[in-house]
Enzyme design. Structure first.
Site, PDB file in Angstrom:
ATOM      1  N   GLU A 174      -4.205 -12.404   3.391  1.00 11.59           N
ATOM      2  CA  GLU A 174      -5.249 -13.354   2.999  1.00 11.59           C
ATOM      3  C   GLU A 174      -5.111 -14.702   3.706  1.00 11.59           C
ATOM      4  O   GLU A 174      -5.085 -15.754   3.066  1.00 11.59           O
ATOM      5  CB  GLU A 174      -5.218 -13.548   1.470  1.00 11.59           C
ATOM      6  N   ASP A 217       4.238 -19.668  -2.555  1.00  9.58           N
ATOM      7  CA  ASP A 217       2.783 -19.487  -2.505  1.00  9.58           C
ATOM      8  C   ASP A 217       2.125 -20.857  -2.624  1.00  9.58           C
ATOM      9  O   ASP A 217       2.829 -21.884  -2.615  1.00  9.58           O
ATOM     10  CB  ASP A 217       2.310 -18.523  -3.611  1.00  9.58           C
ATOM     11  N   HIS A 250      -1.416 -18.687   2.291  1.00  9.34           N
ATOM     12  CA  HIS A 250      -0.708 -18.870   1.000  1.00  9.34           C
ATOM     13  C   HIS A 250       0.398 -19.931   1.113  1.00  9.34           C
ATOM     14  O   HIS A 250       1.433 -19.814   0.465  1.00  9.34           O
ATOM     15  CB  HIS A 250      -0.102 -17.541   0.525  1.00  9.34           C
TER      16      HIS A 250
HETATM   17  C1  ACM Z   1      -1.932  -9.505  -2.079  1.00  9.58           C
HETATM   18  O1  ACM Z   1      -2.236  -8.995  -3.174  1.00  9.58           O
HETATM   19  N1  ACM Z   1      -2.538 -10.612  -1.683  1.00  9.58           N
HETATM   20  C2  ACM Z   1      -0.954  -8.905  -1.219  1.00  9.58           C
END
Ligand code: ACM
Length: 629
Positions: free
Chosen positions: A347, A196, A270
């Site tokens: 995201e 991440d 991410h």
């Molecule tokens: C997530 O909670 N961004 C999958």
């Protein structure tokens, strides 16, 4: 006469085998009570009938020997007092993970078609012993279990828990402890969120910078998300990752607990740690980008949309990105024998793509009108890479938004709609909506529990139904709890966030829908509190805490107190004194007087204080009525 005997027989067996609620989680498919108890002694022996189940006998012997101080012997054959048997003939009812457990005063027999089933049967057996069986040292007690017959098998084949090791890292020993704990609850998937913005945690030998740079961040303390960004020239000294040797060892360990690991490499968003390692993979190619130490790097607009201040995305128009991913997924595919690789997809901010000449050219070439379509393109390229390695793609439900690949499995997290839609389109689905499955959300009142942006009480988790209404059950593989670790700095807090909600999820994913019963579950949860105390495993007691709501009617504020539990008395004061069980007992909404009133409230069960004391000042009470001062 024959008829009379039959009726007599049926009544006797009904009395002997009445359904009772044993302190088992998840609740078995069927339990019939017998007469008397089985007592374990120093000379109790375990036998097993196949070479493949010797390790399970050893697991059980160890679990029984440590807290009793006995040296429980085991041997191949069928002569033990505790007999572990793989069936000669496949029992369709039990399937691949079910088992039968029969205990009576002369012994215990556990039968299953498979090793996994036998392992689950052994875990149920352990739950039948007194709470002291969870102790880590020898104790004296009556080591007895009730006579009964259990027939048990799971409702869903995917019963998962996700752990994020990027935001906070947990070492190999801790990951194994986590695996032990979830396996005991009959979970069978460990979704390992390995990368991440805050860290790349897995060694990729062909891309050494991913761990040399991507696994390191500057040292910071304090609340995650509010920390200072790296300063120019500051050394990134906080380094943590798993070597490939660690990974192999953990994969093997998990397999011995009948858990398949699903690794996640979160792309194309991410990806700040990857971009910090190889800046040429992003559109901005910004060499000043560093691994985030938990700083604020985005503006959130409250509806799930956001703007990134830092480019944390891979460039979908750059062929080097796909060469990079081919190397990453090639090594991941070698390390993890399971059929799935999770590729994230959630995201992903497109603001940097929009302005990038390469992305604009790719959109022109493909005739895309919307930058979102570039994510569809990216995902289909990733899907091809995974296919070439013999793996199947799982992604968060954003992969549905634009052009999902055939055969992709969807993890529905932004609610249940994604899962519903994916199932309608014929995709396999794992249900993990924030509303019920997000184990990073706090479990009690924000005034007590470490704050996070949302709350999720265990009763809400327990109310989860994984099959959305109208969905074809054949596409719903099961469900999963997700533990994001932004606010989870150490292992004790993993446990605190997991329990009791992971108990609730284990039952939701394993037990029959029709056996769901909050009253029964909460009773069993109290037993599990004792068991986990014995094991010194942490858990949250927020379920005892009063739920405080305030309403406003014509300018008059009313206090409303609730509990998740039915046998709780809630006492309160509004006069700046400490509440006890002689204070006012809450029964109906209470008018809150004018002035700088402070609410203090505490819950009692069986005349004993069981909850925290909640203290809310007038400003907070007004806020809860929607009045901001
Ligand atoms: C997530 O909670 N961004 C999958």
């Amino acid at each position: 006469m024959k008829k009379f005997l039959l009726v007599l027989l049926i009544s006797i067996s009904a009395a002997l085998y009445a359904q009772r609620d044993y302190p088992l989680i998840p609740r078995p498919a069927e339990v019939l009570s017998g007469e008397g108890h089985f007592f374990m002694r120093n000379d109790t022996k375990i036998s097993y009938n196949r070479d493949t189940t010797g390790a399970i006998a050893e697991f059980l012997a160890e679990k029984l020997s440590v807290p009793t101080g006995y040296s429980i012997a085991r041997s191949k054959g069928d002569g033990g007092v505790i007999r572990l048997l793989i069936t000669d003939k496949y029992d369709n009812l039990l399937g691949k993970e079910g088992y039968r457990l029969n205990s009576n005063p002369s012994g215990v027999k556990i039968e299953a078609n498979t090793c996994a089933g036998l392992f689950y049967g052994c875990n149920t057996l352990l739950q039948l012993f007194p709470a002291d069986i969870m102790k880590n040292s020898a104790t004296e007690t009556d080591w007895k279990i009730p006579a009964l017959e259990i027939t048990d098998y799971p409702r869903f084949r995917w019963r998962g828990i996700m752990l994020d090791v990027a935001r906070n890292f947990f070492n190999a020993q801790e990951v194994k402890r986590f695996i032990d704990q979830i396996a005991a609850l009959k979970f069978n998937r460990f979704h390992w969120h390995l990368t991440d913005d805050e860290g790349w945690r897995i060694e990729i030998k062909s891309l050494p910078r991913l761990t040399k740079i991507g696994a390191c961040r500057v040292k910071r303390y304090g609340v995650f998300g509010r920390r200072d960004a790296p300063k120019p020239g500051e050394k990134a000294v906080d380094c943590n990752y798993y070597t490939q040797e660690d990974i192999r060892d953990i994969v093997k360990y998990a397999a011995e607990k009948y858990i398949t690991i699903v690794p996640e490499i979160d792309v194309p968003g991410h990806s700040m740690a990857a971009v910090a390692s190889y800046p040429e993979l992003s559109c901005t190619q910004d060499t000043s980008i560093k691994v985030s130490p938990g700083m604020e790097f985005a503006q959130w607009f409250g509806d799930g949309t956001f703007k990134m201040f830092v480019d944390n995305t891979l460039d979908p128009s750059n062929e080097k990105v796909y060469e990079f991913l081919d190397k990453v997924f090639g090594e991941i595919a070698e390390l993890f024998p399971g059929p799935y690789i999770h590729v994230g997809g959630d995201e992903c901010y497109k603001g940097f793509w929009e302005k990038d000449s390469g992305c604009i050219a790719l959109m022109d070439e493909k005739g895309y009108e919307d930058v979102e379509q570039l994510q569809g393109y990216f995902m289909s390229r990733v899907d091809k890479i995974l296919s070439s390695k013999g793996k199947k793609l799982i992604g968060w439900d954003e992969i549905l938004d634009v052009g999902i690949s055939e055969g992709a499995t969807v993890m529905s997290w932004r609610g249940i709609e994604g899962g519903k839609k994916a199932a309608e389109m014929g995709h396999d689905v794992i249900m993990t909506p924030t509303s019920h499955c997000y184990l990073d959300y706090n479990q009690g009142d924000q005034s007590i529990d470490p704050q996070i942006y949302a709350g999720l009480r265990v009763s809400k988790t327990y109310s989860f139904e994984p099959v959305p209404e109208g969905a074809d059950t054949k596409y719903i593989l099961g469900g999963q709890g997700n533990l994001w670790s932004e606010q989870v700095p150490h292992f004790r807090h993993i446990e605190y966030m997991l329990y009791p909600r992971a108990w609730a999820l284990s039952e939701i994913f394993w037990s029959k829908a029709e056996s769901k019963d909050w009253e029964s579950f909460s009773d069993r949860m109290f037993h599990f509190f004792e068991r986990y105390d014995s094991a010194q495993i942490n858990y949250s007691k927020a379920v005892y805490d009063p739920i405080v709501k305030v309403s406003s009617d014509d300018g008059q504020l009313f206090l409303k107190l609730f509990s998740e539990l039915s046998d709780i008395d809630i006492y309160y004061t509004l006069d700046n004194t400490m509440p006890d069980n002689h204070s006012p007992l809450y029964s109906v909404p209470v008018p809150i007087p004018d002035g700088p009133v402070i609410l203090r409230t505490r819950a009692y069960r069986e005349e004993k204080p069981v909850s925290h004391m909640l203290k809310l000042e007038k400003k907070e009470l007004l806020k809860r009525a929607g009045i901001f001062q």
